[in-house]
Design a protein around this motif. Structure first.
Motif, PDB file in Angstrom:
ATOM      1  N   SER A 193       0.841  -1.196   0.000  1.00 46.60           N
ATOM      2  CA  SER A 193       0.000   0.000   0.000  1.00 46.60           C
ATOM      3  C   SER A 193       0.873   1.241   0.000  1.00 46.60           C
ATOM      4  O   SER A 193       2.021   1.207   0.462  1.00 46.60           O
ATOM      5  N   PRO A 194       0.348   2.341  -0.506  1.00 44.03           N
ATOM      6  CA  PRO A 194       1.007   3.634  -0.312  1.00 44.03           C
ATOM      7  C   PRO A 194       0.501   4.257   0.984  1.00 44.03           C
ATOM      8  O   PRO A 194      -0.412   3.728   1.630  1.00 44.03           O
ATOM      9  N   LYS A 195       1.073   5.378   1.355  1.00 45.09           N
ATOM     10  CA  LYS A 195       0.553   6.102   2.509  1.00 45.09           C
ATOM     11  C   LYS A 195      -0.870   6.578   2.251  1.00 45.09           C
ATOM     12  O   LYS A 195      -1.674   6.684   3.174  1.00 45.09           O
ATOM     13  N   TYR A 196      -1.185   6.847   1.003  1.00 47.14           N
ATOM     14  CA  TYR A 196      -2.522   7.266   0.627  1.00 47.14           C
ATOM     15  C   TYR A 196      -2.660   7.150  -0.881  1.00 47.14           C
ATOM     16  O   TYR A 196      -1.665   7.019  -1.606  1.00 47.14           O
ATOM     17  N   MET A 197      -3.890   7.193  -1.344  1.00 49.32           N
ATOM     18  CA  MET A 197      -4.189   7.252  -2.765  1.00 49.32           C
ATOM     19  C   MET A 197      -4.954   8.545  -3.027  1.00 49.32           C
ATOM     20  O   MET A 197      -5.845   8.917  -2.252  1.00 49.32           O
ATOM     21  N   LEU A 198      -4.603   9.230  -4.098  1.00 52.40           N
ATOM     22  CA  LEU A 198      -5.276  10.482  -4.432  1.00 52.40           C
ATOM     23  C   LEU A 198      -6.563  10.213  -5.207  1.00 52.40           C
ATOM     24  O   LEU A 198      -6.573   9.395  -6.147  1.00 52.40           O
ATOM     25  N   PRO A 199      -7.652  10.893  -4.857  1.00 57.07           N
ATOM     26  CA  PRO A 199      -8.846  10.825  -5.700  1.00 57.07           C
ATOM     27  C   PRO A 199      -8.657  11.655  -6.958  1.00 57.07           C
ATOM     28  O   PRO A 199      -7.593  12.240  -7.184  1.00 57.07           O
ATOM     29  N   SER A 200      -9.680  11.723  -7.775  1.00 53.17           N
ATOM     30  CA  SER A 200      -9.680  12.604  -8.937  1.00 53.17           C
ATOM     31  C   SER A 200     -10.594  13.789  -8.660  1.00 53.17           C
ATOM     32  O   SER A 200     -11.443  13.748  -7.768  1.00 53.17           O
ATOM     33  N   PHE A 201     -10.398  14.841  -9.439  1.00 55.20           N
ATOM     34  CA  PHE A 201     -11.204  16.054  -9.261  1.00 55.20           C
ATOM     35  C   PHE A 201     -12.446  15.976 -10.153  1.00 55.20           C
ATOM     36  O   PHE A 201     -12.331  15.587 -11.318  1.00 55.20           O
ATOM     37  N   GLY A 524       3.938  -5.912   4.046  1.00 56.53           N
ATOM     38  CA  GLY A 524       4.173  -4.578   4.586  1.00 56.53           C
ATOM     39  C   GLY A 524       4.901  -3.657   3.634  1.00 56.53           C
ATOM     40  O   GLY A 524       5.404  -2.604   4.047  1.00 56.53           O
ATOM     41  N   SER A 525       4.934  -4.010   2.342  1.00 57.25           N
ATOM     42  CA  SER A 525       5.634  -3.179   1.361  1.00 57.25           C
ATOM     43  C   SER A 525       4.920  -1.835   1.201  1.00 57.25           C
ATOM     44  O   SER A 525       3.698  -1.755   1.230  1.00 57.25           O
ATOM     45  N   ARG A 526       5.721  -0.817   1.007  1.00 52.74           N
ATOM     46  CA  ARG A 526       5.198   0.538   0.812  1.00 52.74           C
ATOM     47  C   ARG A 526       5.550   1.007  -0.592  1.00 52.74           C
ATOM     48  O   ARG A 526       6.668   0.812  -1.063  1.00 52.74           O
ATOM     49  N   LEU A 556       0.833  -4.220 -12.967  1.00 54.70           N
ATOM     50  CA  LEU A 556       1.440  -5.205 -12.082  1.00 54.70           C
ATOM     51  C   LEU A 556       2.666  -5.801 -12.758  1.00 54.70           C
ATOM     52  O   LEU A 556       2.698  -5.940 -13.976  1.00 54.70           O
ATOM     53  N   PRO A 557       3.673  -6.171 -11.971  1.00 56.16           N
ATOM     54  CA  PRO A 557       3.739  -6.073 -10.513  1.00 56.16           C
ATOM     55  C   PRO A 557       4.028  -4.645 -10.049  1.00 56.16           C
ATOM     56  O   PRO A 557       4.745  -3.898 -10.719  1.00 56.16           O
ATOM     57  N   LEU A 558       3.446  -4.292  -8.913  1.00 55.30           N
ATOM     58  CA  LEU A 558       3.703  -2.981  -8.331  1.00 55.30           C
ATOM     59  C   LEU A 558       5.146  -2.903  -7.841  1.00 55.30           C
ATOM     60  O   LEU A 558       5.771  -3.923  -7.554  1.00 55.30           O
ATOM     61  N   LYS A 559       5.645  -1.684  -7.739  1.00 50.06           N
ATOM     62  CA  LYS A 559       7.056  -1.494  -7.384  1.00 50.06           C
ATOM     63  C   LYS A 559       7.158  -0.838  -6.009  1.00 50.06           C
ATOM     64  O   LYS A 559       6.935   0.362  -5.872  1.00 50.06           O
ATOM     65  N   PRO A 560       7.495  -1.612  -4.990  1.00 48.37           N
ATOM     66  CA  PRO A 560       7.655  -1.022  -3.660  1.00 48.37           C
ATOM     67  C   PRO A 560       8.867  -0.093  -3.605  1.00 48.37           C
ATOM     68  O   PRO A 560       9.840  -0.257  -4.346  1.00 48.37           O
ATOM     69  N   VAL A 561       8.790   0.881  -2.727  1.00 44.08           N
ATOM     70  CA  VAL A 561       9.919   1.787  -2.497  1.00 44.08           C
ATOM     71  C   VAL A 561      10.478   1.610  -1.092  1.00 44.08           C
ATOM     72  O   VAL A 561      11.422   2.298  -0.716  1.00 44.08           O
ATOM     73  N   GLY A 562       9.918   0.696  -0.360  1.00 48.90           N
ATOM     74  CA  GLY A 562      10.381   0.463   1.005  1.00 48.90           C
ATOM     75  C   GLY A 562       9.357  -0.344   1.781  1.00 48.90           C
ATOM     76  O   GLY A 562       8.482  -0.992   1.217  1.00 48.90           O
ATOM     77  N   HIS A 563       9.503  -0.274   3.098  1.00 52.75           N
ATOM     78  CA  HIS A 563       8.611  -0.987   4.008  1.00 52.75           C
ATOM     79  C   HIS A 563       8.000   0.018   4.963  1.00 52.75           C
ATOM     80  O   HIS A 563       8.628   1.008   5.332  1.00 52.75           O
ATOM     81  N   HIS A 564       6.756  -0.245   5.362  1.00 54.52           N
ATOM     82  CA  HIS A 564       6.076   0.692   6.250  1.00 54.52           C
ATOM     83  C   HIS A 564       6.782   0.824   7.599  1.00 54.52           C
ATOM     84  O   HIS A 564       6.592   1.830   8.287  1.00 54.52           O
ATOM     85  N   ASN A 565       7.569  -0.161   7.957  1.00 55.74           N
ATOM     86  CA  ASN A 565       8.271  -0.107   9.243  1.00 55.74           C
ATOM     87  C   ASN A 565       9.698   0.409   9.128  1.00 55.74           C
ATOM     88  O   ASN A 565      10.428   0.425  10.124  1.00 55.74           O
ATOM     89  N   ASP A 566      10.106   0.810   7.923  1.00 58.26           N
ATOM     90  CA  ASP A 566      11.448   1.352   7.761  1.00 58.26           C
ATOM     91  C   ASP A 566      11.590   2.671   8.526  1.00 58.26           C
ATOM     92  O   ASP A 566      10.634   3.461   8.588  1.00 58.26           O
ATOM     93  N   PRO A 567      12.773   2.918   9.098  1.00 57.12           N
ATOM     94  CA  PRO A 567      12.971   4.198   9.805  1.00 57.12           C
ATOM     95  C   PRO A 567      12.795   5.410   8.899  1.00 57.12           C
ATOM     96  O   PRO A 567      12.362   6.469   9.361  1.00 57.12           O
ATOM     97  N   GLU A 568      13.109   5.255   7.616  1.00 58.89           N
ATOM     98  CA  GLU A 568      12.999   6.396   6.701  1.00 58.89           C
ATOM     99  C   GLU A 568      11.595   6.583   6.146  1.00 58.89           C
ATOM    100  O   GLU A 568      11.356   7.485   5.330  1.00 58.89           O
ATOM    101  N   THR A 569      10.648   5.742   6.554  1.00 61.28           N
ATOM    102  CA  THR A 569       9.276   5.902   6.094  1.00 61.28           C
ATOM    103  C   THR A 569       8.707   7.233   6.568  1.00 61.28           C
ATOM    104  O   THR A 569       8.851   7.585   7.740  1.00 61.28           O
ATOM    105  N   PRO A 570       8.057   7.997   5.678  1.00 56.64           N
ATOM    106  CA  PRO A 570       7.464   9.269   6.112  1.00 56.64           C
ATOM    107  C   PRO A 570       6.480   9.041   7.257  1.00 56.64           C
ATOM    108  O   PRO A 570       5.795   8.016   7.301  1.00 56.64           O
TER     109      PRO A 570
END
Length: 698
Positions: A193-201, A524-526, A556-570
């Motif tokens: 998952s991402p931190k959030y998904m943007l809706p459309s206008f 837990g991929s982000r 697909l496949p989606l491309k993770p940029v990290g893990h939700h538990n990583d210290p560098e996670t926003p």
């Protein structure tokens, strides 16, 4: 007189005096050697009989054309003639034998050729039968043979790639940080998952649900609002009126359920906006009509019942009741109570928890059926929610004269269609001047200065002139709500929560969480945030569909940029709601609320010490109104939709009950505690679930 019978002496072949004729009769010679054609004078009576019989048979066999054949050249009398005939018969017999052998060989060859011909025919029939059987198998299954090869067994049935898509209408992204959603938070740790998904206008329900279903911006699929005017059709679309919304001409593009059914993937759509319209005249296996009163356990049962239908390889499978590979379910509860009570109300907490429990029941049902690793589950929402208030209302009549307008589209943002198109530029200039005095609105011309990031200009259904309020603000007409009178009476404005604002504002953020065999990522991929136009392709890929043309690019496949538990996670962002006046709409709130006075703090601190104690322990403080030791009546679980004139008079200081006073003081102490923890307690910026600020629910 009978002829004298010749005397035959046995074994005369051993005597040197034996005649050649005797040797001829007694010795075994070849057909071509030792036979000189001389008649034998010493034939036994039996030999005479044999010769006569053979002569008679020969005459009968060689007889042609009646009597004339009997007297032909072939008939001779005398012993020599008989001997010659015997020789000729021998030679003829050999020739006949040779001819017979040749004919037999010819017959064997012919039979071999005939056998090969028959064998080729049989092989052709078998090949044709296999082809017909394969075609029938393909027509009788939901996908082709290649897809059937991908079926996976749960121990009792074979499952083709299957995806459950669940939309939690109005579920704001930061609702996950309120310690109310253990199932969703665990789901995040199991999926991607991402931190959030943007809706459309515009960030309203119908355009966004159809965007998620088609992968197209609202300007592309044509559902540009919950309500709008089509100048070509000269008709109005209104989302809650089936007579004005369920006609197929409103719905452009190709929704996921149509894409699936066109590719022989059976689909069930449960109340998804737009699914009841007969789009592209495509028949859908299951379409459940909207029922706003349906309880959440009924939705769980419906989804499980669909999965329990026999599959195409199971006993009892039926073409009229197939098991769906795609189940798209719509859940309106969070949105409904967000409008009714507000996104920060006590009531919405229970609604959020109920939605989380519903998901838990679905996952439990999958586990009981051994489908956890077989069925993909995707949970999304269409937009967030912002708190409204009578102090954040703008009177439309103060901006423009409604008598000059032929149609007003949308809400809370307003699309304006002048009665006289030539007046468009004048009205635009007039509104621009009004906006200079009121920074809480923005004014755009569709064809000139509409922000490109909105993707909201390339459709005639989009009104030519727009007023877009800032997040948390609303525009109302006097027949809906008289702002000045409402303020004077202390009225409560309903709805208590709204959306439809700038789709990139933090309060409008939605969610996306996915788990299953189509998402083989580290649990837990982000991934980076993305806009909901990407959802269509993701769902298509999860069940091996070929997408129709759309605006999305993510596959697909989606491309993770990290893990939700990583210290560098926003950090988890809890945007401030309501939004402070003149705040930057594209940035989340990081400022702290103003500190209460020391007098106010000392007056209320003792009675609310439990709140401060729980806050210092980094716990969610919002349930404390029901858990503290203060004796007070339990607040009602629901409130009326009708504005209550005295409901919020406590804010102005008259007729305020002790309960309202206590609640307001709790708000002040909560703000003071947040500031204190933020500045003086190490690590005080995070809750137990990692959110960046203390939750606000009062």
């Amino acid at each position: 007189m009978a002829p004298t019978r010749p005397q035959v002496i046995p074994h005369r072949r051993e005597s040197s005096e034996a005649s050649a004729d005797e040797r001829t009769l007694c010795e075994q010679t070849s057909d071509d050697e030792g036979y000189d054609g001389r008649p034998s004078g010493e034939l036994s009576e039996g030999d005479h009989d044999i010769l006569e019989s053979e002569d008679e048979r020969e005459r009968l066999l060689t007889q042609k054309d009646g009597i004339s054949g009997m007297f032909g050249k072939g008939v001779r009398i005398g012993k020599r003639d008989k001997k010659e005939e015997m020789r000729e018969r021998k030679k003829g017999g050999d020739e006949e034998s040779s001819a017979l052998m040749y004919e037999m060989e010819e017959g064997i060859g012919a039979r071999r050729k005939h056998l090969w011909r028959r064998l080729c025919i049989y092989i052709s029939i078998i090949v044709l039968f296999v082809i017909l059987l394969t075609a029938a198998y393909r027509l009788s299954t939901p996908k082709d043979v290649a897809a059937a090869a991908t079926m996976v067994s749960n121990g009792t049935s074979l499952f083709a790639p299957t995806t459950i898509l669940i939309s939690l209408d109005g579920f704001r992204a930061d609702f996950l940080y309120r310690n109310l959603t253990p199932t969703l938070n665990q789901f995040i740790q199991e999926g991607i998952s991402p931190k959030y998904m943007l809706p459309s206008f515009p960030s309203v329900t119908f355009p966004n649900h159809y965007t998620m279903a088609t992968g197209m911006y609202p300007e592309a699929h044509g559902v540009v609002g919950n309500s709008f005017w089509d100048p070509a059709l000269e008709k109005e679309f209104y989302y809650t009126d089936p007579d004005r919304s369920l006609q197929s001409h409103w719905w452009g593009g190709e929704p996921i359920w149509v894409t699936a059914e066109k590719q022989k993937v059976r689909t069930a759509v449960h109340m998804w906006p737009g699914s009841e319209a007969h789009i592209l005249n495509q028949k859908i296996a299951y379409v459940d009509k909207y029922n706003g009163s349906e309880i959440l356990p009924a939705k769980v049962n419906r989804i499980m019942d669909l999965l329990d239908i026999p599959g195409p390889q199971d006993i009892g499978a039926s073409a009229s009741t197939p098991r769906p590979q795609l189940i798209a379910a719509y859940v309106p509860n969070v949105d409904g109570d967000g409008h009714k009570y507000g996104p920060n109300s006590t009531e919405i907490r229970q609604t959020i928890a109920n939605a989380d429990s519903m998901l838990g029941d679905i996952l439990k049902g999958l586990h009981e059926r051994n489908l956890t690793g077989i069925v993909n589950v995707i949970v999304v929402s269409d937009h967030g929610m912002a708190t409204t208030d009578v102090t954040r209302l703008i009177q439309l009549e103060d901006l423009i004269d409604p008598a000059e307008l032929s149609h007003i589209d949308g809400w809370p943002l307003y699309g304006l269609r002048p009665k006289n198109p030539s007046e468009l530029n004048r009205l635009h200039s007039q509104l621009k001047d009004k906006a200079k005095a009121n920074p809480n609105i923005e004014v755009y011309l569709r064809d000139e200065d509409m922000p490109a990031r909105y993707h909201f200009s390339q459709n005639e259904r989009i009104a030519p002139l727009w007023i877009v309020p800032k997040t948390g603000w609303a525009i109302v007409t006097k027949d809906e709500f008289d702002v000045e009178e409402g303020k004077a009476r202390g009225d409560v404005y309903h709805p208590r929560g709204l959306h439809g604002y700038d789709h990139e504002h933090p309060l409008m953020r939605a969610i996306f969480i996915a788990r299953g065999p189509a998402f083989p990522h580290v649990p837990g991929s982000r991934m980076d945030p993305f806009q909901n136009i990407e959802l269509y392709n993701i769902v298509c890929d999860s069940i091996n569909l070929t997408p129709a043309p759309n605006n999305g690019t993510l596959r697909l496949p989606l491309k993770p940029v990290g893990h939700h538990n990583d210290p560098e996670t926003p950090p988890n962002e809890t945007p401030e709601d309501p939004v402070p006046q003149n705040a930057n709409p594209s940035s989340s709130s990081s400022s702290s609320p103003p500190l209460p006075s020391l007098a106010t703090m000392s007056t209320t601190f003792d009675s609310l010490s439990s709140i401060a104690a729980s806050a210092s322990g980094l716990e969610d403080t919002s349930p404390s109104v029901d858990e503290s030791n203060v004796s007070r009546p339990t607040p009602p679980s629901k409130v009326s939709d009708t504005p209550q004139p005295d409901e919020e008079k406590g804010e102005k200081g008259d007729k305020e009950t002790w309960w309202e006073w206590l609640t307001h003081k709790a708000d002040e102490v909560e703000g003071w505690v947040e500031e204190f923890v933020h500045e003086h307690v190490p690590g005080g910026q995070q809750n137990e679930d990692g959110s960046s600020e203390e939750n606000k629910d009062f």
